[in-house]
Motif scaffolding. Sequence first.
Motif, PDB file in Angstrom:
ATOM      1  N   LEU A 101      58.267  94.087  68.253  1.00 38.77           N
ATOM      2  CA  LEU A 101      59.188  93.010  68.589  1.00 38.77           C
ATOM      3  C   LEU A 101      58.996  92.640  70.053  1.00 38.77           C
ATOM      4  O   LEU A 101      59.187  93.462  70.948  1.00 38.77           O
ATOM      5  CB  LEU A 101      60.623  93.474  68.325  1.00 38.77           C
ATOM      6  CG  LEU A 101      61.659  92.407  67.988  1.00 38.77           C
ATOM      7  CD1 LEU A 101      62.894  93.058  67.379  1.00 38.77           C
ATOM      8  CD2 LEU A 101      62.050  91.596  69.195  1.00 38.77           C
ATOM      9  N   LEU A 102      58.590  91.386  70.274  1.00 40.09           N
ATOM     10  CA  LEU A 102      58.270  90.886  71.614  1.00 40.09           C
ATOM     11  C   LEU A 102      59.404  90.022  72.138  1.00 40.09           C
ATOM     12  O   LEU A 102      59.895  89.142  71.436  1.00 40.09           O
ATOM     13  CB  LEU A 102      56.984  90.058  71.579  1.00 40.09           C
ATOM     14  CG  LEU A 102      55.741  90.714  70.962  1.00 40.09           C
ATOM     15  CD1 LEU A 102      54.626  89.692  70.813  1.00 40.09           C
ATOM     16  CD2 LEU A 102      55.280  91.893  71.807  1.00 40.09           C
ATOM     17  N   ARG A 103      59.793  90.266  73.406  1.00 36.83           N
ATOM     18  CA  ARG A 103      60.784  89.410  74.064  1.00 36.83           C
ATOM     19  C   ARG A 103      60.313  89.176  75.498  1.00 36.83           C
ATOM     20  O   ARG A 103      60.042  90.124  76.239  1.00 36.83           O
ATOM     21  CB  ARG A 103      62.172  90.056  74.061  1.00 36.83           C
ATOM     22  CG  ARG A 103      62.616  90.552  72.706  1.00 36.83           C
ATOM     23  CD  ARG A 103      64.069  90.960  72.642  1.00 36.83           C
ATOM     24  NE  ARG A 103      64.930  89.790  72.466  1.00 36.83           N
ATOM     25  CZ  ARG A 103      66.214  89.864  72.116  1.00 36.83           C
ATOM     26  NH1 ARG A 103      66.792  91.046  71.919  1.00 36.83           N
ATOM     27  NH2 ARG A 103      66.937  88.768  71.965  1.00 36.83           N
ATOM     28  N   ARG A 104      60.220  87.915  75.883  1.00 39.27           N
ATOM     29  CA  ARG A 104      59.808  87.556  77.251  1.00 39.27           C
ATOM     30  C   ARG A 104      60.895  86.672  77.848  1.00 39.27           C
ATOM     31  O   ARG A 104      61.123  85.550  77.401  1.00 39.27           O
ATOM     32  CB  ARG A 104      58.463  86.849  77.247  1.00 39.27           C
ATOM     33  CG  ARG A 104      58.050  86.303  78.601  1.00 39.27           C
ATOM     34  CD  ARG A 104      56.599  85.837  78.597  1.00 39.27           C
ATOM     35  NE  ARG A 104      55.686  86.971  78.615  1.00 39.27           N
ATOM     36  CZ  ARG A 104      54.347  86.855  78.560  1.00 39.27           C
ATOM     37  NH1 ARG A 104      53.799  85.647  78.449  1.00 39.27           N
ATOM     38  NH2 ARG A 104      53.582  87.932  78.603  1.00 39.27           N
ATOM     39  N   ILE A 105      61.561  87.191  78.883  1.00 39.33           N
ATOM     40  CA  ILE A 105      62.676  86.484  79.522  1.00 39.33           C
ATOM     41  C   ILE A 105      62.162  85.814  80.785  1.00 39.33           C
ATOM     42  O   ILE A 105      61.493  86.448  81.616  1.00 39.33           O
ATOM     43  CB  ILE A 105      63.824  87.451  79.862  1.00 39.33           C
ATOM     44  CG1 ILE A 105      64.292  88.179  78.597  1.00 39.33           C
ATOM     45  CG2 ILE A 105      64.986  86.709  80.482  1.00 39.33           C
ATOM     46  CD1 ILE A 105      63.729  89.569  78.445  1.00 39.33           C
ATOM     47  N   THR A 106      62.484  84.518  80.944  1.00 39.98           N
ATOM     48  CA  THR A 106      61.988  83.741  82.085  1.00 39.98           C
ATOM     49  C   THR A 106      63.140  83.025  82.774  1.00 39.98           C
ATOM     50  O   THR A 106      63.972  82.390  82.119  1.00 39.98           O
ATOM     51  CB  THR A 106      60.955  82.697  81.623  1.00 39.98           C
ATOM     52  OG1 THR A 106      59.873  83.361  80.961  1.00 39.98           O
ATOM     53  CG2 THR A 106      60.411  81.901  82.800  1.00 39.98           C
ATOM     54  N   ALA A 107      63.184  83.134  84.105  1.00 38.24           N
ATOM     55  CA  ALA A 107      64.124  82.353  84.906  1.00 38.24           C
ATOM     56  C   ALA A 107      63.469  81.003  85.170  1.00 38.24           C
ATOM     57  O   ALA A 107      62.689  80.848  86.106  1.00 38.24           O
ATOM     58  CB  ALA A 107      64.446  83.076  86.206  1.00 38.24           C
ATOM     59  N   VAL A 108      63.769  80.030  84.330  1.00 40.07           N
ATOM     60  CA  VAL A 108      63.105  78.731  84.413  1.00 40.07           C
ATOM     61  C   VAL A 108      63.543  77.982  85.665  1.00 40.07           C
ATOM     62  O   VAL A 108      62.711  77.403  86.389  1.00 40.07           O
ATOM     63  CB  VAL A 108      63.417  77.898  83.151  1.00 40.07           C
ATOM     64  CG1 VAL A 108      62.771  76.513  83.245  1.00 40.07           C
ATOM     65  CG2 VAL A 108      62.938  78.633  81.908  1.00 40.07           C
ATOM     66  N   GLU A 109      64.839  77.980  85.929  1.00 41.78           N
ATOM     67  CA  GLU A 109      65.381  77.372  87.144  1.00 41.78           C
ATOM     68  C   GLU A 109      66.490  78.271  87.685  1.00 41.78           C
ATOM     69  O   GLU A 109      67.363  78.706  86.926  1.00 41.78           O
ATOM     70  CB  GLU A 109      65.950  75.980  86.856  1.00 41.78           C
ATOM     71  CG  GLU A 109      64.922  74.931  86.503  1.00 41.78           C
ATOM     72  CD  GLU A 109      65.565  73.561  86.306  1.00 41.78           C
ATOM     73  OE1 GLU A 109      66.732  73.390  86.734  1.00 41.78           O
ATOM     74  OE2 GLU A 109      64.907  72.677  85.733  1.00 41.78           O
ATOM     75  N   GLY A 110      66.459  78.534  88.954  1.00 37.59           N
ATOM     76  CA  GLY A 110      67.497  79.358  89.569  1.00 37.59           C
ATOM     77  C   GLY A 110      67.351  80.833  89.213  1.00 37.59           C
ATOM     78  O   GLY A 110      66.431  81.251  88.505  1.00 37.59           O
ATOM     79  N   ASP A 111      68.277  81.639  89.741  1.00 40.72           N
ATOM     80  CA  ASP A 111      68.290  83.067  89.445  1.00 40.72           C
ATOM     81  C   ASP A 111      68.785  83.304  88.020  1.00 40.72           C
ATOM     82  O   ASP A 111      69.550  82.508  87.473  1.00 40.72           O
ATOM     83  CB  ASP A 111      69.210  83.813  90.415  1.00 40.72           C
ATOM     84  CG  ASP A 111      68.723  83.701  91.866  1.00 40.72           C
ATOM     85  OD1 ASP A 111      67.493  83.633  92.065  1.00 40.72           O
ATOM     86  OD2 ASP A 111      69.582  83.682  92.766  1.00 40.72           O
ATOM     87  N   ALA A 112      68.343  84.417  87.452  1.00 43.87           N
ATOM     88  CA  ALA A 112      68.798  84.807  86.116  1.00 43.87           C
ATOM     89  C   ALA A 112      69.434  86.181  86.198  1.00 43.87           C
ATOM     90  O   ALA A 112      68.863  87.106  86.782  1.00 43.87           O
ATOM     91  CB  ALA A 112      67.642  84.817  85.127  1.00 43.87           C
TER      92      ALA A 112
END
Length: 585
Positions: A101-112
């Motif tokens: 199970l793959l999960r990739r979290i990205t802060a597209v704009e601003g802090d996450a």
Amino acid sequence: MPPPHVLREYALIADGERGALIGPRGDIVWLCAPRWDSGALFSSLIGGPGHYTVSPRGRFVWGGYYEEGTLIWRNRWITENGIVESREALAFPGDPRRAVLLRRITAVEGDADLTVHLDPHADFGSSGPREVRRDGDGTWNGRSGALRWRWTGAAAARPRDHARDVTGLVMDLRLNPGDCHDLILELSEGPPAGKPDASRAWSATEDAWHREVPALGNNLAPRDSRHAYTVLRGLTGSTGGMVAAATTSLPERAEAGRNYDYRYVWIRDQCYSGQAVAAAGPHPLLDDAVRFVSARLHQDGPRMAPAYTVTGDPVPDQRTLGLKGYPGGYDRIGNWVNRQFQLDVFGEALCLFAAAHRHGRLDAEGWRAAEIAADVIARRRHEPDAGVWELDDRAWTHSRLSCAAGLRSLAPAAPRGRARSWTDLADSLVSETAATSTHPSGRWQRSPQDPRLDAALLMPPLRGALPAEDPRTQRTLHAYTRELTRDHYAYRFRHDERPLEEAEGAFLLCGYLMALAEHQQGHQEEALRWFERNRAACGPPGLYTEEYDIGQRQLRGNLPQAFVHALMLETATRLTTAAAAAPAL
């Protein structure tokens, strides 16, 4: 535990061997492993204690979408600080022995700023995490029931303890603008293999989906049709078997008792899927359907069951789990279909084989399976059966006409002796059924003892049991449209004196049958109305359930329902070609 959401907000990720449902808060609340019909590791969807959640802190609004031609889902959250995305997938194609199970979290704009929870509880919650340890490189390992799991990318996670037992892991995740973070959860019954590289796993999954899913450009709704094919591929395993749905016990009507386990391969549904794919072209899912259905006919012959596990084994008896269930539903696993005889599946198998033959995809094993199916029809056609809706045993009109359709569809390609006998048998089936199940008004009725209408009676003329211009075909369509449809939504049959929409939801399969029936009659504009009305009966992820609550505009039943996606694909394909108008009555 994550609270339940309305069904229209769940997305599916799947690899063919198993599938997971993801909610709008990044909550994976359903995943059975290692196979579709195994116990669930995450079962909070039906009141169990397992889930795997990646969710922003604070206030946010949710959206999401599939990357085209894949079951790679992107959760997208607009937070008070910016935009965060979580890319979700099961590594594809799936390994029957190992899920990744793959999960990739990205802060597209601003802090996450997110919180991550992993609570693996196997066997529908009865087996919590044990032997949990963190290796020197920050990788977590543990067991839940018979499953071993390994979690990479969560070095900062900490155990959540209850009464000295680890009940799960929790992690705070903070990302700077533009940063991304990978999490990989591996599940297997044996010792885990070498650790996967996230970038390579993502690339391999993207490439595999692009190889597996055809373009389907010559189509009324290319993008939605391709998505329907993708869903069907995600539900189809290495054995060729396609499960009817990914879930169990999601209610068709709150507290009405219609809650069933659909994590098995229904022969009829597999045949519908294969025929739908064949309408679009000689694509691999057609071969998968022929392979699985042929194997069951060779395996069990006249005793072929209506449904099997994905490995071709018997469906277990129905039982309950002692969970709360999805609100309005129950907690059933297994299915009493294992005790039924359904005659129509043998006719549907012949229709499937005929569709494969037209594309040059029916081999010698397939022809032998077709002969088995035809012989079963000849021997058992007078026996009562449970019918397409799996009710009480009767001489259902639909079952007998479906067998006639199958025989007629394949007879022209059969050896001379078989061709004549199959055509004669089809003629006998139609004439015998007409003698007992023709309504005084000239339309078909459900059975000799039941004069009511039924949506299933629309199907046999579409498959060739009778011509479009046959008066019984036209009168059945006219009566059904008048009595069992409302505002271009269709219902199976009348349960009682209540308004149709109070007895059950609109049946989306039946809505697509109406589109095909109107198309067959040459009523293209009306066919398009039916198609578009039912195509819209989904949520943001574009997944269909069996029923649609037209009052609340909500999905009802297990998710996603494979045969609805199949009929959507077939309808979108067939409506691209104008049919000649049948002569009016």
